[in-house]
Design a protein around this motif. Structure first.
Motif, mmCIF file in Angstrom:
data_model
loop_
_atom_site.group_PDB
_atom_site.id
_atom_site.type_symbol
_atom_site.label_atom_id
_atom_site.label_comp_id
_atom_site.label_asym_id
_atom_site.label_seq_id
_atom_site.Cartn_x
_atom_site.Cartn_y
_atom_site.Cartn_z
ATOM 1 N N SER A 69 3.366 -8.230 -1.063
ATOM 2 C CA SER A 69 2.665 -9.470 -0.937
ATOM 3 C C SER A 69 1.467 -8.790 0.331
ATOM 4 O O SER A 69 -0.304 -9.370 0.524
ATOM 5 N N SER A 70 1.097 -8.096 1.365
ATOM 6 C CA SER A 70 0.716 -7.332 1.241
ATOM 7 C C SER A 70 -0.339 -6.369 1.244
ATOM 8 O O SER A 70 -1.401 -5.528 1.231
ATOM 9 N N GLN A 71 0.184 -6.333 -0.241
ATOM 10 C CA GLN A 71 -0.990 -5.002 -0.898
ATOM 11 C C GLN A 71 -1.380 -5.621 -1.241
ATOM 12 O O GLN A 71 -1.582 -7.175 -1.419
ATOM 13 N N THR A 72 -2.972 -5.054 -1.589
ATOM 14 C CA THR A 72 -3.845 -5.937 -3.035
ATOM 15 C C THR A 72 -3.525 -5.736 -4.076
ATOM 16 O O THR A 72 -2.109 -4.474 -4.578
ATOM 17 N N TYR A 73 -3.666 -6.430 -5.481
ATOM 18 C CA TYR A 73 -3.416 -6.589 -6.468
ATOM 19 C C TYR A 73 -3.550 -4.622 -6.877
ATOM 20 O O TYR A 73 -2.455 -4.155 -7.530
ATOM 21 N N GLU A 74 -4.508 -3.993 -6.363
ATOM 22 C CA GLU A 74 -5.363 -2.963 -7.379
ATOM 23 C C GLU A 74 -4.145 -1.533 -6.381
ATOM 24 O O GLU A 74 -3.278 -1.062 -7.350
ATOM 25 N N GLU A 75 -4.061 -2.059 -5.594
ATOM 26 C CA GLU A 75 -2.952 -1.398 -4.976
ATOM 27 C C GLU A 75 -1.087 -0.815 -5.674
ATOM 28 O O GLU A 75 -0.591 -0.397 -5.320
#
Length: 172
Positions: free
Chosen positions: A32-38
């Motif tokens: 959840s700490s990652q962006t959608y792109e990551e």
């Protein structure tokens, strides 16, 4: 060794299942700490599914999820496939989390029905906190629909545990 004995043996390692539950929660927090792109797997899907298998059959599927159309026409083939992978991951991860809670908590609570309820509520509560966490992550948005999907995955696991453990304990 009877299957009922195997179930009892499973609960002897209940601490391990609590550790697994916390590991799953840690992985979810990191995710959840990652962006959608990551998190995107579009490049991998484009390499693996270069021929777009089943595209014709899948083209007839269209529905609304979180006020957005989900279809190949609206999202494109690879984003459509990724949607199902992501939602399957939601369901599966919370299925495993709830299972871990049931097995880890059963010897401590010692009432199967209450253990199942507590495990389901713990997993669902964490799903809500996880979506709240996404509010503070760039490029992510919390969705009530994801909490519902996570809760259904957790409930499915909890009910299966109730049925299997209950059936096996009555069989001895």
């Amino acid at each position: 060794m009877r299957w009922g004995d195997e179930v009892k043996g499973l609960f002897k390692n209940s601490n391990l299942y609590l550790v697994i539950a916390f590991i799953i929660m840690g992985i979810l927090f990191y995710s959840s700490s990652q962006t959608y792109e990551e998190q995107s797997q579009l490049g991998l899907l484009q390499r693996l599914l270069v021929d777009e298998p089943f595209k014709e059959r899948l083209s007839g599927i269209s529905f609304v999820y979180a006020s957005e159309e989900v279809s190949i026409q609206a999202r494109g083939y690879f984003s459509f496939i990724e949607f199902f992978i992501r939602k399957g991951a939601h369901f599966g991860t919370y299925f495993l989390l709830s299972t871990s809670w049931v097995i880890g908590l059963k010897p401590r609570i010692n009432q199967l029905g209450l253990t199942v309820i507590v495990s389901w509520l713990a997993a669902t509560g964490y799903a809500a906190l996880d979506e709240l966490h996404q509010m503070f992550t760039g490029g992510r948005s919390p969705l009530f629909q994801d909490i519902a999907l996570d809760s259904i995955g957790a409930l499915t696991a909890a009910v299966l545990c109730l049925v299997i453990i209950g059936w096996k304990s009555r069989k001895k």
